[in-house]
Write a protein that holds these residues in place. Structure first.
Motif, PDB file in Angstrom:
ATOM      1  N   VAL A 158       0.864  -1.182   0.000  1.00  0.00           N
ATOM      2  CA  VAL A 158       0.000   0.000   0.000  1.00  0.00           C
ATOM      3  C   VAL A 158       0.896   1.227   0.000  1.00  0.00           C
ATOM      4  CG1 VAL A 158      -1.762   1.328   1.227  1.00  0.00           C
ATOM      5  CG2 VAL A 158      -1.882  -1.177   1.186  1.00  0.00           C
ATOM      6  N   MET A 159       0.682   2.113  -0.969  1.00  0.00           N
ATOM      7  CA  MET A 159       1.477   3.330  -1.073  1.00  0.00           C
ATOM      8  C   MET A 159       0.605   4.519  -0.667  1.00  0.00           C
ATOM      9  SD  MET A 159       2.105   6.229  -3.060  1.00  0.00           S
ATOM     10  CE  MET A 159       3.487   7.279  -3.550  1.00  0.00           C
ATOM     11  N   PHE A 160       1.073   5.299   0.324  1.00  0.00           N
ATOM     12  CA  PHE A 160       0.395   6.512   0.754  1.00  0.00           C
ATOM     13  C   PHE A 160       1.116   7.704   0.156  1.00  0.00           C
ATOM     14  CE2 PHE A 160      -0.472   3.497   4.258  1.00  0.00           C
ATOM     15  CZ  PHE A 160      -1.869   3.564   4.287  1.00  0.00           C
ATOM     16  N   VAL A 161       0.376   8.582  -0.517  1.00  0.00           N
ATOM     17  CA  VAL A 161       1.031   9.711  -1.176  1.00  0.00           C
ATOM     18  C   VAL A 161       1.405  10.821  -0.210  1.00  0.00           C
ATOM     19  CG1 VAL A 161      -0.208   9.241  -3.331  1.00  0.00           C
ATOM     20  CG2 VAL A 161      -1.132  10.929  -1.723  1.00  0.00           C
ATOM     21  N   SER A 162       0.843  10.817   1.008  1.00  0.00           N
ATOM     22  CA  SER A 162       1.067  11.921   1.946  1.00  0.00           C
ATOM     23  C   SER A 162       0.624  11.514   3.343  1.00  0.00           C
ATOM     24  CB  SER A 162       0.261  13.148   1.503  1.00  0.00           C
ATOM     25  OG  SER A 162      -1.126  12.893   1.676  1.00  0.00           O
ATOM     26  N   PRO A 163       0.959  12.326   4.363  1.00  0.00           N
ATOM     27  CA  PRO A 163       0.435  12.061   5.707  1.00  0.00           C
ATOM     28  C   PRO A 163      -1.090  12.096   5.751  1.00  0.00           C
ATOM     29  CG  PRO A 163       2.245  13.620   5.813  1.00  0.00           C
ATOM     30  CD  PRO A 163       1.922  13.446   4.364  1.00  0.00           C
ATOM     31  N   ASN A 164      -1.694  12.936   4.917  1.00  0.00           N
ATOM     32  CA  ASN A 164      -3.156  13.003   4.876  1.00  0.00           C
ATOM     33  C   ASN A 164      -3.757  11.694   4.393  1.00  0.00           C
ATOM     34  OD1 ASN A 164      -3.372  15.821   5.619  1.00  0.00           O
ATOM     35  ND2 ASN A 164      -2.563  16.284   3.610  1.00  0.00           N
ATOM     36  N   ALA A 165      -3.088  11.060   3.451  1.00  0.00           N
ATOM     37  CA  ALA A 165      -3.557   9.760   2.964  1.00  0.00           C
ATOM     38  C   ALA A 165      -3.439   8.710   4.061  1.00  0.00           C
ATOM     39  CB  ALA A 165      -2.755   9.347   1.731  1.00  0.00           C
ATOM     40  N   VAL A 166      -2.351   8.774   4.827  1.00  0.00           N
ATOM     41  CA  VAL A 166      -2.171   7.856   5.960  1.00  0.00           C
ATOM     42  C   VAL A 166      -3.328   8.015   6.935  1.00  0.00           C
ATOM     43  CG1 VAL A 166      -0.742   7.309   7.959  1.00  0.00           C
ATOM     44  CG2 VAL A 166       0.346   7.790   5.753  1.00  0.00           C
ATOM     45  N   VAL A 194       1.467  -7.035   4.682  1.00  0.00           N
ATOM     46  CA  VAL A 194       1.236  -5.977   3.682  1.00  0.00           C
ATOM     47  C   VAL A 194       2.220  -4.840   3.924  1.00  0.00           C
ATOM     48  CG1 VAL A 194      -0.439  -4.381   2.689  1.00  0.00           C
ATOM     49  CG2 VAL A 194      -1.205  -6.598   3.583  1.00  0.00           C
ATOM     50  N   ALA A 195       3.172  -4.689   3.012  1.00  0.00           N
ATOM     51  CA  ALA A 195       4.180  -3.631   3.136  1.00  0.00           C
ATOM     52  C   ALA A 195       3.563  -2.267   2.866  1.00  0.00           C
ATOM     53  CB  ALA A 195       5.333  -3.893   2.177  1.00  0.00           C
ATOM     54  N   ILE A 196       4.231  -1.235   3.354  1.00  0.00           N
ATOM     55  CA  ILE A 196       3.779   0.145   3.187  1.00  0.00           C
ATOM     56  C   ILE A 196       4.883   0.943   2.506  1.00  0.00           C
ATOM     57  CG2 ILE A 196       3.180   2.276   4.403  1.00  0.00           C
ATOM     58  CD1 ILE A 196       1.907   0.551   6.579  1.00  0.00           C
ATOM     59  N   ALA A 197       4.493   1.797   1.564  1.00  0.00           N
ATOM     60  CA  ALA A 197       5.441   2.696   0.903  1.00  0.00           C
ATOM     61  C   ALA A 197       5.003   4.136   1.125  1.00  0.00           C
ATOM     62  CB  ALA A 197       5.518   2.394  -0.593  1.00  0.00           C
ATOM     63  N   VAL A 198       5.950   4.979   1.528  1.00  0.00           N
ATOM     64  CA  VAL A 198       5.682   6.412   1.713  1.00  0.00           C
ATOM     65  C   VAL A 198       6.851   7.198   1.132  1.00  0.00           C
ATOM     66  CG1 VAL A 198       4.257   6.106   3.773  1.00  0.00           C
ATOM     67  CG2 VAL A 198       6.728   6.390   4.029  1.00  0.00           C
ATOM     68  N   VAL A 199       6.606   8.484   0.893  1.00  0.00           N
ATOM     69  CA  VAL A 199       7.627   9.302   0.255  1.00  0.00           C
ATOM     70  C   VAL A 199       8.558   9.973   1.252  1.00  0.00           C
ATOM     71  CG1 VAL A 199       8.009  11.338  -1.185  1.00  0.00           C
ATOM     72  CG2 VAL A 199       6.272   9.674  -1.837  1.00  0.00           C
ATOM     73  N   GLY A 200       7.970  10.593   2.315  1.00  0.00           N
ATOM     74  CA  GLY A 200       8.808  11.410   3.188  1.00  0.00           C
ATOM     75  C   GLY A 200       8.691  11.107   4.661  1.00  0.00           C
ATOM     76  N   ALA A 201       9.465  11.873   5.436  1.00  0.00           N
ATOM     77  CA  ALA A 201       9.515  11.681   6.883  1.00  0.00           C
ATOM     78  C   ALA A 201       8.182  11.996   7.546  1.00  0.00           C
ATOM     79  CB  ALA A 201      10.610  12.568   7.477  1.00  0.00           C
ATOM     80  N   ALA A 202       7.439  12.957   7.014  1.00  0.00           N
ATOM     81  CA  ALA A 202       6.156  13.326   7.612  1.00  0.00           C
ATOM     82  C   ALA A 202       5.167  12.164   7.547  1.00  0.00           C
ATOM     83  CB  ALA A 202       5.582  14.549   6.913  1.00  0.00           C
ATOM     84  N   VAL A 217      -1.217  -3.704  -5.903  1.00  0.00           N
ATOM     85  CA  VAL A 217      -0.701  -2.568  -5.134  1.00  0.00           C
ATOM     86  C   VAL A 217      -1.810  -1.531  -5.027  1.00  0.00           C
ATOM     87  CG1 VAL A 217       0.928  -0.634  -5.120  1.00  0.00           C
ATOM     88  CG2 VAL A 217       1.713  -2.928  -5.759  1.00  0.00           C
ATOM     89  N   LEU A 218      -2.016  -1.029  -3.829  1.00  0.00           N
ATOM     90  CA  LEU A 218      -3.024   0.000  -3.573  1.00  0.00           C
ATOM     91  C   LEU A 218      -2.335   1.342  -3.372  1.00  0.00           C
ATOM     92  CD1 LEU A 218      -5.964   0.863  -2.878  1.00  0.00           C
ATOM     93  CD2 LEU A 218      -5.433   0.277  -0.492  1.00  0.00           C
ATOM     94  N   ILE A 219      -2.827   2.372  -4.059  1.00  0.00           N
ATOM     95  CA  ILE A 219      -2.337   3.738  -3.873  1.00  0.00           C
ATOM     96  C   ILE A 219      -3.455   4.561  -3.249  1.00  0.00           C
ATOM     97  CG2 ILE A 219      -1.463   5.815  -5.001  1.00  0.00           C
ATOM     98  CD1 ILE A 219      -0.334   4.049  -7.215  1.00  0.00           C
ATOM     99  N   VAL A 220      -3.177   5.140  -2.089  1.00  0.00           N
ATOM    100  CA  VAL A 220      -4.157   5.976  -1.386  1.00  0.00           C
ATOM    101  C   VAL A 220      -3.722   7.424  -1.599  1.00  0.00           C
ATOM    102  CG1 VAL A 220      -5.310   6.428   0.799  1.00  0.00           C
ATOM    103  CG2 VAL A 220      -4.447   4.129   0.306  1.00  0.00           C
ATOM    104  N   ARG A 221      -4.612   8.219  -2.189  1.00  0.00           N
ATOM    105  CA  ARG A 221      -4.200   9.538  -2.674  1.00  0.00           C
ATOM    106  C   ARG A 221      -5.268  10.608  -2.461  1.00  0.00           C
ATOM    107  NH1 ARG A 221      -4.858   8.503  -9.235  1.00  0.00           N
ATOM    108  NH2 ARG A 221      -7.134   8.377  -9.233  1.00  0.00           N
ATOM    109  N   ALA A 222      -4.934  11.844  -2.904  1.00  0.00           N
ATOM    110  CA  ALA A 222      -5.878  12.956  -2.878  1.00  0.00           C
ATOM    111  C   ALA A 222      -6.676  12.960  -4.176  1.00  0.00           C
ATOM    112  CB  ALA A 222      -5.130  14.273  -2.708  1.00  0.00           C
ATOM    113  N   ASP A 223      -7.553  13.952  -4.302  1.00  0.00           N
ATOM    114  CA  ASP A 223      -8.369  14.053  -5.507  1.00  0.00           C
ATOM    115  C   ASP A 223      -7.620  14.709  -6.664  1.00  0.00           C
ATOM    116  OD1 ASP A 223      -8.265  16.497  -4.240  1.00  0.00           O
ATOM    117  OD2 ASP A 223     -10.317  17.062  -4.747  1.00  0.00           O
ATOM    118  N   SER A 224      -6.358  15.072  -6.439  1.00  0.00           N
ATOM    119  CA  SER A 224      -5.532  15.625  -7.511  1.00  0.00           C
ATOM    120  C   SER A 224      -4.086  15.232  -7.256  1.00  0.00           C
ATOM    121  CB  SER A 224      -5.661  17.151  -7.571  1.00  0.00           C
ATOM    122  OG  SER A 224      -5.233  17.737  -6.357  1.00  0.00           O
ATOM    123  N   GLY A 225      -3.269  15.295  -8.292  1.00  0.00           N
ATOM    124  CA  GLY A 225      -1.860  14.923  -8.136  1.00  0.00           C
ATOM    125  C   GLY A 225      -1.347  14.200  -9.369  1.00  0.00           C
ATOM    126  N   ARG A 226      -0.058  13.889  -9.333  1.00  0.00           N
ATOM    127  CA  ARG A 226       0.570  13.227 -10.476  1.00  0.00           C
ATOM    128  C   ARG A 226       0.210  11.745 -10.543  1.00  0.00           C
ATOM    129  NH1 ARG A 226       6.514  13.471 -11.241  1.00  0.00           N
ATOM    130  NH2 ARG A 226       6.635  12.722  -9.113  1.00  0.00           N
TER     131      ARG A 226
END
Length: 268
Positions: free
Chosen positions: A66-74, A92-100, A145-154
């Protein structure tokens, strides 16, 4: 309007995050004697009715990652899991981008002792591209793979996984909402603009909103004045957007509030 008296000796730090996400940085700044003001440039709205995310939670063990695009997604997903009194499956592994985002996981009781957490090892450049380099795409081929995201983004990350023959499901879990630019906010922004503050910007969308709001002020040259403000950003992509929009003084830090604090302190 915010009643804080703006310092003229040491630049006041303007934090443009939502109030609930700004407190950690506010506390860090207070510990070193820096004055700060929270001036939210966007708000986060979790989607209360989200059957797609609810179904993904029920089927969570079917995913390899599961990939979280941001702390808000978490927060958006793990708040729903907490409501059901469930635990994150260790398989189930977790993928995140940054320290936040790592800090957000920890807030929900998830650390690497229980779950494999993947994030960029290069803390100077944390984005989807560097996160992708950490993944074993061959091992993930044919898996979900699950991506949890906002309503906009790349869509870069999802497209890259699909190109590697990985089954991707992307679910919108929250929305970013720009506040109404009312008279109170206009007066507040004008005060900060004329005081030459230090601006912490953690979303490139905030930069466009700042310029749009400045263009509505009853002050000649407000946009140009905003472009001369000192910006502190934790991501090189935000710095790129800032330069494209004409901002002149940009300090780039590594990911995380502690790194932002170091950048702010080193500028004095």
């Amino acid at each position: 309007m915010n009643s804080t008296v703006i310092s003229t000796a040491i630049p006041t730090v303007i934090i443009t995050r939502p109030q609930h996400q700004a407190q950690h940085l506010v506390d860090l700044l207070e510990q070193v004697g820096r004055q700060s003001v929270v001036f939210p440039m966007f708000e986060i709205e979790e989607m209360l009715e989200n059957p797609e995310l609810d179904q993904a939670i029920c089927d969570l063990e079917d995913y390899a990652l599961v990939m979280f695009v941001s702390p808000n997604a978490v927060d958006a997903m793990l708040n729903r899991i907490a409501e059901k009194d469930w635990q994150w499956p260790s398989s189930v592994a977790i993928a995140v981008v940054g320290a936040a985002s790592r800090q957000a996981l920890l807030k929900h009781g998830i650390d690497e002792a229980a779950v494999r957490i993947i994030s960029p090892t290069n803390t100077e450049r944390t984005d989807s591209e560097t996160l992708l380099e950490e993944l074993d795409l061959t091992a993930l081929r044919g898996q979900k793979v699950l991506i949890v995201r906002a309503d906009s983004g790349r869509d870069f990350f999802a497209d890259a996984l699909l190109g590697a023959q990985i089954n991707v499901q992307a679910i919108t879990a929250y929305r970013r909402i720009t506040p109404i630019f009312d008279e109170s906010k206009k007066q507040e922004l004008q005060t900060y603009l004329n005081a030459a503050c230090a601006w912490v910007v953690t979303s490139s969308a905030v930069l466009r909103t700042l310029l749009a709001w400045c263009s509505q002020l009853d002050q000649a040259g407000a946009v140009a004045k905003m472009q001369q403000q000192n910006l502190y950003v934790p991501h090189f992509r935000i710095a790129e957007v800032a330069r494209e929009l004409g901002f002149k003084h940009i300090s780039l830090s590594a990911s995380g509030d502690e790194k932002l604090l170091l950048a702010l302190q080193s500028s004095l």
